[in-house]
Design an enzyme around this catalytic site. Structure first.
Site, mmCIF file in Angstrom:
data_model
loop_
_atom_site.group_PDB
_atom_site.id
_atom_site.type_symbol
_atom_site.label_atom_id
_atom_site.label_comp_id
_atom_site.label_asym_id
_atom_site.label_seq_id
_atom_site.Cartn_x
_atom_site.Cartn_y
_atom_site.Cartn_z
ATOM 1 N N HIS A 100 28.224 21.249 -28.324
ATOM 2 C CA HIS A 100 29.113 20.466 -27.429
ATOM 3 C C HIS A 100 29.653 18.995 -28.089
ATOM 4 O O HIS A 100 28.806 18.488 -28.498
ATOM 5 C CB HIS A 100 28.534 20.288 -26.128
ATOM 6 C CG HIS A 100 29.192 19.514 -25.007
ATOM 7 N ND1 HIS A 100 28.824 18.260 -24.651
ATOM 8 C CD2 HIS A 100 30.509 19.611 -24.619
ATOM 9 C CE1 HIS A 100 29.785 17.785 -23.952
ATOM 10 N NE2 HIS A 100 30.631 18.518 -23.760
ATOM 11 N N SER A 101 30.835 18.852 -27.920
ATOM 12 C CA SER A 101 31.235 17.600 -28.355
ATOM 13 C C SER A 101 30.814 17.318 -29.850
ATOM 14 O O SER A 101 31.198 18.129 -30.701
ATOM 15 C CB SER A 101 30.989 16.574 -27.452
ATOM 16 O OG SER A 101 31.450 15.442 -27.757
ATOM 17 N N LEU A 102 30.211 16.258 -30.203
ATOM 18 C CA LEU A 102 29.737 15.826 -31.717
ATOM 19 C C LEU A 102 28.912 17.098 -31.977
ATOM 20 O O LEU A 102 28.796 17.208 -33.275
ATOM 21 C CB LEU A 102 29.144 14.386 -31.394
ATOM 22 C CG LEU A 102 28.668 14.003 -32.860
ATOM 23 C CD1 LEU A 102 29.758 13.902 -33.796
ATOM 24 C CD2 LEU A 102 27.725 12.933 -32.865
ATOM 25 N N SER B 280 29.291 19.957 -31.860
ATOM 26 C CA SER B 280 30.161 21.164 -32.424
ATOM 27 C C SER B 280 30.305 20.854 -33.908
ATOM 28 O O SER B 280 30.433 21.635 -34.771
ATOM 29 C CB SER B 280 31.335 21.493 -31.521
ATOM 30 O OG SER B 280 32.122 20.251 -31.393
#
Length: 753
Positions: A384-386, A388
């Site tokens: 998720h977010s960073l 990923s």
């Protein structure tokens, strides 16, 4: 037994051990010389309690008393969040396992350990504690519950302590056996319980323990309702989880310690996602579950934030020394959350983050395999977010089986073949052999240890770093190669023709771009420039991920900022063959991937279906209006075309020669025109067959969620929430389940609405 009625927490457990001795020594009870419980609790017919009403005493007075039956216990565990304490029930399956262990382990000296909640927790029955297996979490209290209470301001029933419940059960048994009620039980702390009848039992607090500002006598003596057995209270007992695990998924969080607007941790958010997946399996794979084709998918959280901001790095102290004192809360949020982006672009702290993610995933994978020895399913990863971006960089730097074996230098000590003593001797740390052997550690268990574990057994900082570095760099790559040697080799994706590769670069240019890159494991011949990753040593995972799911991902933006303009369609991760980029349309952090692969065609992202099997109503209405406007436009154009053709008719002589033909030509032209327009619009609405490259096996990559109706009113208002919505999104969970079980040959069924 007093506690503030406004508290949502458990009942105060003051002096529970004194209750057993002094419970029935109240002056209001008849004195007796016998020591048996039946004689100690003699019938006492008091007058009506000052706080009781005639309606209490008239309730069920004419009902025939049922014979005494022993109460059936149910096990609960204590859950604390946001300074609130609540008691949650185990599933019936777990409660039965705990009760069986309790009954069979009474005569045993050693504590009995029972795995509960999908084997993510262990309960030590005699200790009455529940311990997390896969993540760091303090132990929580466990109770064998039979009696419950609810105060005037409580929202749900809370369990009494076991000793107090035992005494209530004894008094209840005597009252039922003798059919004598209105028993008043006084406790040493001044509280009173009155058994009016089998269905009406109340607890009264003494006046001195009430709040000072409560002046009304009726409010001061407000009783608590007492219930016997879990069946008599309104509590939702969760369904048990299937024992068979079909697939394992590791979920990596983004920036900061909180993952949603409620400031919950990655553990709680993954718990919600797991619960959503279990509900969807029961509804969308019901028949397959009944046939035994489907078990469940296990989701495990991967936490790297605590390692970055812990005492080992000391970065928080360094940042705090230079932080200005003004707007302290905002600066604390920035230091604890937003700075993670800058830390990841720093070689020093990027190495810490990547090492933590890889080692945590490998540790959890090994531990899961130990606890599920029969597991033979695949493994996927979610970021998720960073998180990923971290997984993207990690996966681009993985090596396949042959490369992993080549990456292990010859002559180095092999952890797979050496004992603990041999390994420590090779590292020059033989003085710590006795310390580690005293903890019953071997090489397998040593590989699961973290820095804090070695610190707790007395290993200094320097030797700790040597041991952990050796495990990470020598053993994990060897283990990954050993585990994957029987798998099919990842095919080479080189499609060069002569001296020119698939991206249009000559061999000299390709070599130049490789020299410019900073990570040798990435095959840069599929990129027009190096992807600009930080120059660090990327560790290897102990398995080949089946699918990589990115939630609200900034991967596309980071690749563009690093200088990457195009991804060759032939490129794929070395060890992972599927990739999904999932995002909410209003997510301010999310970016697309497909335009970097296919830039000549403007494609809309794939719309993720609603888990109930249709588009949301406002989206259907929007599509209907769009189609209506297109049809109206086509009709207007068709009318103009017909009018123009009517002015351009042939002379009368020619008309007489081909009257029928000329009469029908305008209509046929109009029909053909409308048909062409409608078919063209249909083609635009449909997703054309375009190859998306090998990053997801030729399939589409970008998938967009459907926004809720309320979110469509103001995109900016729900922007932050849109970035944090994935943990509770049933549509996202169903997409993951469909991808996982499609590869297992199990199709989902849309439930009837």
């Amino acid at each position: 037994m007093s506690s503030s009625q406004g508290e949502k927490g458990g009942l105060s457990e003051a002096a529970p051990n004194d209750i057993t001795q002094e419970l029935f020594e109240s002056p209001s009870q008849t004195a007796t010389t016998s020591k048996t419980p039946e004689e100690q609790v003699s019938p006492v017919f008091d007058e009506a309690s000052p706080s009781s009403t005639s309606s209490f005493e008239m309730l069920d007075t004419e009902s025939v008393p049922a014979p005494y039956q022993e109460v059936q216990p149910h096990w609960f565990f204590c859950f604390r969040a946001d300074d609130n304490t609540s008691w949650l029930p185990f599933s019936r399956e777990d409660s039965d396992k705990l009760e069986t262990a309790f009954q069979t382990g009474r005569d045993k000296e050693d504590d009995v350990v029972v795995a509960v909640d999908g084997e993510r927790y262990d309960v030590r029955v005699k200790e009455r504690k529940r311990y997390a297996v896969y993540w760091e979490q303090g132990p929580t209290e466990v109770r064998r519950c039979t009696w419950f209470y609810k105060g005037d301001k409580d929202t749900k029933f809370m369990p009494y302590p076991e000793d107090f419940s035992k005494n209530l059960e004894e008094a209840y048994m005597i009252a039922v056996t003798l059919d004598e009620w209105k028993r008043k039980l006084d406790f040493p702390n001044g509280e009173t319980v009155i058994l009016h009848n089998p269905k009406l039992i109340m607890q009264y607090q003494p006046l001195g323990l009430q709040d000072d500002w409560v002046s009304s006598p009726s409010e001061q003596t407000r009783p608590r309702t007492v219930k016997r057995g879990v069946e008599s209270i309104s509590v939702e007992i969760p369904d048990g989880e299937p024992e068979e695990v079909d697939h394992l998924v590791f979920m990596v969080h983004g920036i900061g310690p909180a993952c949603d607007l409620r400031f919950r941790s990655i553990i709680q958010c993954v718990n919600d996602f797991r619960s959503a997946s279990l509900s969807l399996l029961a509804s969308h794979y019901k028949r397959a579950q009944q046939d035994g084709q489907v078990g469940r998918v296990e989701f495990l959280p991967v936490n790297w934030h605590s390692a970055l901001h812990g005492d080992a790095t000391g970065v928080d102290e360094d940042i705090q020394r230079i932080t200005l004192p003004s707007i302290s809360r905002l600066r604390h949020f920035t230091n604890d959350t937003l700075l993670d982006l800058f830390f990841y672009n720093s070689p020093t702290y990027c190495q810490t983050i990547v090492d933590t993610v890889a080692s945590e995933i490998n540790k959890l994978h090994t531990l899961f395999k130990q606890r599920h020895a029969g597991f033979n399913g695949a493994v996927s990863v979610v970021g998720h977010s960073l998180g990923s971006l971290i997984l993207f960089d990690l996966l681009t730097n993985q090596r396949n089986g042959s490369q992993a074996r080549e990456g292990v230098p010859t002559g180095e000590p092999s952890l797979n073949g050496d004992t603990l003593e041999q390994t420590l001797t090779r590292l020059g740390l033989q003085q710590y052999v006795d310390v580690l052997q005293g903890e019953n550690l071997d090489m397998e268990s040593l590989s699961l240890c973290q820095d804090s574990d070695l610190k707790n057994v007395g290993i200094p900082l320097g030797p700790r770093k040597k041991i952990l570095n050796y495990i990470k760099r020598k053993w994990l790559p060897e283990k990954a190669a050993a585990h994957q040697s029987h798998d099919s080799q990842v095919p080479l994706h080189a499609t060069s023709d002569g001296n020119q590769d698939s991206s249009g670069l000559t061999s000299q240019q390709s070599h130049f771009h490789r020299a410019q890159s900073v990570t040798s494991a990435v095959d840069y011949e599929y990129f027009d420039v190096g992807i600009g990753q930080v120059s660090i040593d990327y560790p290897q995972l102990a398995f080949y991920p089946q699918t990589f799911f990115a939630f609200g991902s900034p991967i596309g933006m980071f690749l563009t900022v690093r200088g990457l303009k195009h991804i060759d369609p032939n490129y794929s991760f070395p060890t992972c063959k599927s990739f999904y980029n999932i995002y909410h349309p209003y997510d301010p952090v999310a970016y697309r991937i497909e335009p970097m692969i296919v830039s000549e065609v403007d494609l809309e992202p794939m719309l993720i279906p609603h888990h109930k099997g249709r588009k949301r109503m406002h989206l259907e209405l929007k599509d209907s209006l769009t189609r209506m406007s297109m049809d109206l436009k086509n009709n207007v154009l068709g009318s103009l075309r017909t009018a123009w053709l009517s002015f351009a008719r042939l002379p009368v002589a020619a008309l007489e020669e081909g009257e029928t033909t000329n009469e029908t030509n305008p209509q046929e032209s109009e029909g053909e025109f409308a048909e062409a327009e409608s078919s063209e619009s249909a083609e635009q609405r449909e997703h054309p067959e375009i190859k998306m490259g090998m990053l997801n096996g030729g399939r589409r990559i970008d998938f967009v969620l459907q926004e809720k109706p309320i979110e469509s009113f103001n995109e900016y208002l729900f922007a932050i929430q849109s970035h944090l919505c994935y943990w509770e999104s049933e549509d996202t969970a169903l997409l993951l389940l469909k991808e996982i079980y499609d590869k297992l040959g199990v199709t989902f069924e849309q439930p009837q609405q």
